[in-house]
Design a protein around this motif. Structure first.
Motif, mmCIF file in Angstrom:
data_model
loop_
_atom_site.group_PDB
_atom_site.id
_atom_site.type_symbol
_atom_site.label_atom_id
_atom_site.label_comp_id
_atom_site.label_asym_id
_atom_site.label_seq_id
_atom_site.Cartn_x
_atom_site.Cartn_y
_atom_site.Cartn_z
ATOM 1 N N LYS A 159 -1.034 -7.354 7.338
ATOM 2 C CA LYS A 159 -0.670 -7.556 5.944
ATOM 3 C C LYS A 159 0.341 -8.680 5.758
ATOM 4 C CE LYS A 159 3.019 -4.183 5.961
ATOM 5 N NZ LYS A 159 4.038 -5.254 5.910
ATOM 6 N N ASP A 166 5.383 -8.401 0.244
ATOM 7 C CA ASP A 166 4.963 -7.862 1.538
ATOM 8 C C ASP A 166 5.708 -6.545 1.731
ATOM 9 O OD1 ASP A 166 4.099 -7.475 4.151
ATOM 10 O OD2 ASP A 166 5.674 -8.755 4.997
ATOM 11 N N ILE A 212 1.136 -6.511 -1.491
ATOM 12 C CA ILE A 212 0.325 -6.443 -0.270
ATOM 13 C C ILE A 212 0.846 -5.276 0.569
ATOM 14 C CG2 ILE A 212 -0.604 -7.694 1.700
ATOM 15 C CD1 ILE A 212 -1.160 -8.986 -1.064
ATOM 16 N N GLY A 234 -0.286 -2.050 3.635
ATOM 17 C CA GLY A 234 -1.173 -1.795 4.769
ATOM 18 C C GLY A 234 -0.411 -1.133 5.893
ATOM 19 N N SER A 257 -2.094 -3.995 10.598
ATOM 20 C CA SER A 257 -3.187 -4.392 9.712
ATOM 21 C C SER A 257 -3.241 -5.898 9.504
ATOM 22 C CB SER A 257 -3.046 -3.697 8.360
ATOM 23 O OG SER A 257 -1.878 -4.139 7.681
ATOM 24 N N TYR A 308 -4.665 -3.474 -0.543
ATOM 25 C CA TYR A 308 -4.450 -2.688 0.678
ATOM 26 C C TYR A 308 -5.209 -3.360 1.817
ATOM 27 C CZ TYR A 308 -4.976 1.270 3.925
ATOM 28 O OH TYR A 308 -4.986 2.086 5.033
ATOM 29 N N VAL A 309 -4.460 -3.837 2.816
ATOM 30 C CA VAL A 309 -5.026 -4.543 3.964
ATOM 31 C C VAL A 309 -5.264 -3.545 5.095
ATOM 32 C CG1 VAL A 309 -4.669 -6.424 5.622
ATOM 33 C CG2 VAL A 309 -3.756 -6.618 3.286
#
Length: 220
Positions: A17, A96, A9, A11, A15, A123-124
């Motif tokens: 994430k 993360d 994950i 970002g 974001s 991609y967050v």
């Protein structure tokens, strides 16, 4: 959705994430999977997944965190325990990853092993944050993360929000932005993260709504 054993994950800052990563790990554990959440956010001491350790461990999620997470020291030290990501195939691993160059570089240190083992990288993005307020900016940040980490993303997560001020208008307005971003990136829009209390109301106007509980909160 989210069937890969190694799920990364990423970002930009703001974001969401980490909130997404924590929710994903908890949901998979509740579904009966053996889950490990690896907190590789070594550059941001304020929104680390490790701060949700008690909640995660109570749900049966193993948490691997930076050596000094949870202290007043901010040192980019990753534990050797991260080897479990590759060495124990019984785990589903959620990573993360930090939202800047240092975070992407930490991920890149394992790039060859990720490619060998197989992975998904989500991609967050949050259209209401600086530096990702247009589809072009959002994809530019994505490409920077991919370049430094040496791992291409496999899907996008729309997590557009204004924190506690998020309402239906903010969420529905993000749909076109997300579609444009996905088209520009050439990647599928996997889901749209929505705060739990708003999720049901927007299911008809947003694709693949993923309800989020706000486990990760700012310290102020």
């Amino acid at each position: 959705m989210f069937q890969d054993r190694l799920q990364i994950i990423t970002g930009h800052y703001g974001s969401g994430k980490t909130t997404f990563a924590v929710n994903l790990a908890l949901d998979m554990a509740r579904a009966g999977r053996k889950v490990c959440l690896a907190d590789m956010d070594i550059v941001n001491p304020y929104f680390r997944a490790a701060d949700s350790r008690k909640t995660l461990e109570a749900a049966g999620v193993r948490v691997i965190a930076p050596v000094y997470a949870g202290t007043n020291l901010d040192s980019p030290a990753l534990p050797g325990e991260l080897a479990v990501m590759f060495d124990d195939p019984t785990y589903t691993v959620v990573l993360d990853v930090g939202g800047d160059d240092a975070g992407a570089a930490a991920l890149g240190a394992y790039a060859a092993r990720f490619r060998e083992a197989g992975y998904a990288q989500f991609y967050v993005f949050n259209a209401r944050r600086p530096l990702t307020s247009t589809p072009e900016e959002t994809v530019r940040v994505l490409r920077e993360i991919e370049s430094i980490s040496r791992l291409p993303a496999t899907g996008l997560v729309n997590n557009t929000n204004l924190g506690a001020e998020t309402d239906m208008a903010v969420l529905t307005a993000s749909a076109a932005f997300a579609e444009q971003t996905a088209a520009l990136a050439g990647l599928p829009l996997v889901c749209t993260g929505v705060r739990q209390d708003l999720a049901e109301a927007v299911r008809l106007c947003l694709p693949a709504v993923y309800p989020l509980t706000m486990w990760v909160m700012p310290p102020w």
